[in-house]
Design a protein around this motif. Structure first.
Motif, PDB file in Angstrom:
ATOM      1  N   ALA A 121       0.620  -3.901  10.653  1.00 21.86           N
ATOM      2  CA  ALA A 121      -0.492  -3.355   9.868  1.00 21.86           C
ATOM      3  C   ALA A 121      -0.781  -1.909  10.265  1.00 21.86           C
ATOM      4  CB  ALA A 121      -1.734  -4.221  10.051  1.00 21.86           C
ATOM      5  N   LYS A 122      -0.718  -1.617  11.551  1.00 18.59           N
ATOM      6  CA  LYS A 122      -0.955  -0.247  12.015  1.00 18.59           C
ATOM      7  C   LYS A 122       0.114   0.696  11.462  1.00 18.59           C
ATOM      8  CE  LYS A 122      -3.215  -1.630  16.340  1.00 18.59           C
ATOM      9  NZ  LYS A 122      -3.069  -1.734  17.820  1.00 18.59           N
TER      10      LYS A 122
ATOM     11  N   ILE B 254      -2.938   0.242   7.601  1.00 16.71           N
ATOM     12  CA  ILE B 254      -3.967  -0.681   7.110  1.00 16.71           C
ATOM     13  C   ILE B 254      -5.103  -0.780   8.129  1.00 16.71           C
ATOM     14  CG2 ILE B 254      -4.456  -3.077   6.471  1.00 16.71           C
ATOM     15  CD1 ILE B 254      -1.517  -3.278   5.589  1.00 16.71           C
ATOM     16  N   ASN B 255      -6.314  -0.536   7.685  1.00 16.38           N
ATOM     17  CA  ASN B 255      -7.491  -0.649   8.550  1.00 16.38           C
ATOM     18  C   ASN B 255      -7.938  -2.111   8.576  1.00 16.38           C
ATOM     19  OD1 ASN B 255      -9.784  -0.184  10.081  1.00 16.38           O
ATOM     20  ND2 ASN B 255     -10.995   0.551   8.336  1.00 16.38           N
ATOM     21  N   TYR B 256      -7.164  -2.931   9.278  1.00 15.69           N
ATOM     22  CA  TYR B 256      -7.400  -4.376   9.246  1.00 15.69           C
ATOM     23  C   TYR B 256      -8.693  -4.783   9.951  1.00 15.69           C
ATOM     24  CZ  TYR B 256      -5.502  -4.284  14.011  1.00 15.69           C
ATOM     25  OH  TYR B 256      -5.287  -4.023  15.333  1.00 15.69           O
TER      26      TYR B 256
ATOM     27  N   LEU C 180      -5.309  -6.215   0.237  1.00 15.34           N
ATOM     28  CA  LEU C 180      -4.445  -5.039   0.225  1.00 15.34           C
ATOM     29  C   LEU C 180      -4.623  -4.303  -1.097  1.00 15.34           C
ATOM     30  CD1 LEU C 180      -1.234  -6.747   1.640  1.00 15.34           C
ATOM     31  CD2 LEU C 180      -2.863  -5.325   2.904  1.00 15.34           C
ATOM     32  N   ASP C 181      -4.462  -2.996  -1.079  1.00 19.84           N
ATOM     33  CA  ASP C 181      -4.604  -2.218  -2.315  1.00 19.84           C
ATOM     34  C   ASP C 181      -3.603  -2.688  -3.363  1.00 19.84           C
ATOM     35  OD1 ASP C 181      -6.615  -0.763  -1.151  1.00 19.84           O
ATOM     36  OD2 ASP C 181      -5.317   0.905  -0.563  1.00 19.84           O
TER      37      ASP C 181
ATOM     38  N   ASN D  97       0.832  -1.214   0.000  1.00 20.31           N
ATOM     39  CA  ASN D  97       0.000   0.000   0.000  1.00 20.31           C
ATOM     40  C   ASN D  97       0.864   1.261   0.000  1.00 20.31           C
ATOM     41  OD1 ASN D  97      -2.110  -1.773   0.083  1.00 20.31           O
ATOM     42  ND2 ASN D  97      -2.971  -1.054   2.011  1.00 20.31           N
TER      43      ASN D  97
ATOM     44  N   VAL E 126      -4.119 -10.595   8.817  1.00 17.67           N
ATOM     45  CA  VAL E 126      -3.514  -9.807   9.888  1.00 17.67           C
ATOM     46  C   VAL E 126      -3.817 -10.495  11.215  1.00 17.67           C
ATOM     47  CG1 VAL E 126      -3.458  -7.589  11.074  1.00 17.67           C
ATOM     48  CG2 VAL E 126      -3.745  -7.670   8.583  1.00 17.67           C
TER      49      VAL E 126
END
Length: 205
Positions: free
Chosen positions: A125-126, A130-132, A154-155, A103, A171
């Motif tokens: 992820a944070k 990433i808004n997991y 993921l984007d 991303n 995640v």
């Protein structure tokens, strides 16, 4: 922290490239004996620096990308590729590592053919923004017991010149794995083979 001394020779152009200093986003190279300072995204003396840190650098020369690890000497004869090719030298304990962009964020990953998806800890992820928590919830068994996990797309994930979109990731709540895993949700979409201590990834798109 600056890492020192990575040597690479390219043929048939016969250009000698010596990395005398590696750091985050910058490399000090000697190209045919001429010292140049290159920042990520810049091209000097026919060599483009894609990205770098104190351990490794990804460069492009004659249309060919290479991931350079400290202390690894590479020699090769390359022609202009029709598709993006990434060569990863075997690293620690026989594993393969790569500089990735997830991303849009740079991070070091471990190639893991035993992982179904890109594997990330919630801490990582944070850091990657990433808004997991919006992903599909589940549970995973780890050394620390049963923990929550989240599955999402993921984007985009990029290794060298290979960029894939909508790659599935898992995640795991906590700090495991400490190094993100490059799993089969990415690897299944590229051609992959080993050759003389190198893992070679070829874009199939």
């Amino acid at each position: 922290m600056i890492g020192l001394c990575v040597f690479l020779m390219f043929t048939p152009t016969q250009a000698d490239v010596l990395a005398v200093g590696l750091m985050q986003g910058m490399a000090i190279l000697e190209v045919d004996g001429k010292r140049v300072v290159i920042k990520a995204g810049q091209t000097r003396s026919g060599v483009k620096l894609i990205e770098s840190n104190s351990r490794q650098a990804t460069i492009e020369m004659n249309g060919q990308q290479e991931t350079l690890m400290l202390g690894v000497s590479l020699t090769g004869s390359y022609s202009e590729p029709t598709k993006s090719v990434v060569r990863l030298p075997r690293g620690e304990n026989g594993h393969y590592f790569a500089s990735a962009r997830i991303n849009g964020h740079s991070i070091r990953v471990l190639v893991d053919t035993g992982a179904s998806f890109i594997g990330l800890s919630s801490q990582t992820a944070k850091k990657l923004g990433i808004n997991y928590a919006s992903g599909k919830r589940g549970r995973s068994s780890t050394a620390n017991g049963i923990v929550k996990n989240y599955t999402l797309r993921l984007d985009h994930v990029q290794i060298g010149g290979i960029k894939l979109y909508g790659v599935m990731a898992s995640v795991i709540e906590g700090n495991f794995p400490d190094i993100p895993l490059l799993g089969m949700s990415f690897l299944n979409k590229v051609k992959m083979h080993e050759e003389q201590g190198m893992l070679i990834l070829t874009d199939t798109h």
